[in-house]
Design a protein around this motif. Structure first.
Motif, short mmCIF file in Angstrom:
data_model
loop_
_atom_site.label_atom_id
_atom_site.label_comp_id
_atom_site.label_asym_id
_atom_site.label_seq_id
_atom_site.Cartn_x
_atom_site.Cartn_y
_atom_site.Cartn_z
N UNK A 1 0.84 -1.07 -0.02
CA UNK A 1 -0.06 0.23 -0.74
C UNK A 1 1.03 1.09 -0.32
N UNK A 2 1.78 1.32 0.53
CA UNK A 2 3.10 2.04 0.44
C UNK A 2 3.85 2.72 -0.74
N UNK A 3 3.83 1.58 -1.44
CA UNK A 3 4.11 1.84 -3.17
C UNK A 3 3.24 1.86 -3.37
N UNK A 4 1.69 1.46 -3.63
CA UNK A 4 0.68 1.84 -4.69
C UNK A 4 0.16 3.24 -4.02
N UNK A 5 0.36 3.67 -2.92
CA UNK A 5 -0.15 5.46 -2.22
C UNK A 5 0.64 5.82 -2.71
N UNK A 6 2.02 5.76 -3.02
CA UNK A 6 3.16 6.91 -3.40
C UNK A 6 3.88 7.72 -2.14
N UNK A 7 3.90 6.08 -1.15
CA UNK A 7 4.23 6.69 0.44
C UNK A 7 5.70 6.75 0.12
N UNK A 8 6.54 5.66 -0.98
CA UNK A 8 7.65 6.26 -0.85
C UNK A 8 7.87 6.85 -2.51
N UNK A 9 9.10 7.27 -2.43
CA UNK A 9 9.23 8.43 -3.68
C UNK A 9 11.31 8.52 -3.42
N UNK A 10 11.55 8.58 -4.88
CA UNK A 10 12.62 8.86 -4.97
C UNK A 10 12.87 10.19 -5.19
N UNK A 11 13.96 10.95 -4.75
CA UNK A 11 14.45 12.32 -4.97
C UNK A 11 14.23 12.80 -6.22
N UNK A 12 14.15 13.85 -6.62
CA UNK A 12 14.28 14.67 -7.72
C UNK A 12 13.03 15.70 -8.46
N UNK A 13 13.60 15.13 -9.40
CA UNK A 13 12.29 16.81 -10.11
C UNK A 13 11.23 15.72 -10.31
N UNK A 14 10.04 16.59 -10.18
CA UNK A 14 8.32 16.10 -10.69
C UNK A 14 8.54 15.69 -12.31
N UNK A 15 7.56 14.96 -12.21
CA UNK A 15 7.59 14.48 -13.73
C UNK A 15 6.39 15.00 -14.30
N UNK A 16 6.28 15.48 -15.20
CA UNK A 16 4.85 15.74 -15.84
C UNK A 16 4.34 13.97 -16.46
N UNK A 17 3.23 13.56 -16.12
CA UNK A 17 2.99 12.16 -16.46
C UNK A 17 2.24 12.29 -17.57
N UNK A 18 2.58 13.45 -18.49
CA UNK A 18 2.27 13.27 -19.63
C UNK A 18 3.53 12.78 -20.60
N UNK A 19 4.52 13.03 -20.10
CA UNK A 19 5.72 12.59 -20.72
C UNK A 19 6.01 11.65 -19.87
N UNK A 20 5.06 10.61 -19.12
CA UNK A 20 6.16 9.48 -19.28
C UNK A 20 5.28 8.45 -20.30
N UNK A 21 7.01 7.73 -20.47
CA UNK A 21 6.79 6.21 -20.98
C UNK A 21 6.74 6.79 -22.73
N UNK A 22 7.03 8.27 -22.95
CA UNK A 22 7.53 8.85 -24.28
C UNK A 22 8.81 8.63 -24.33
N UNK A 23 9.35 8.21 -25.68
CA UNK A 23 10.37 8.14 -26.26
C UNK A 23 10.67 9.37 -27.11
#
Length: 64
Positions: A36-58
């Protein structure tokens, strides 16, 4: 430093001794809490936020 034996390992959620059937956790309850921590974004890696529209685009897409 020597690696810890399974008998010395502690559950990362509640710090109780782990059980081999649920390793590295002590119980299905702690396994579920971790999931549930993983699914609920309870764990995160440090870094800049990513736009969800850019995820997976080459970046090479559309350069034909």
């Amino acid at each position: 430093m020597s690696p810890r034996s399974p008998a010395e390992a502690k559950c990362p959620i509640c710090r109780r001794p782990t059980l081999a059937a649920f390793a590295p956790f002590c119980s299905p309850r702690c396994q579920d809490r971790d999931l549930l921590n993983w699914l609920g974004d309870g764990y995160a890696l440090p870094g800049d936020p990513v736009d969800p529209d850019d995820i997976g685009l080459d970046k090479r897409e559309g350069q034909d």
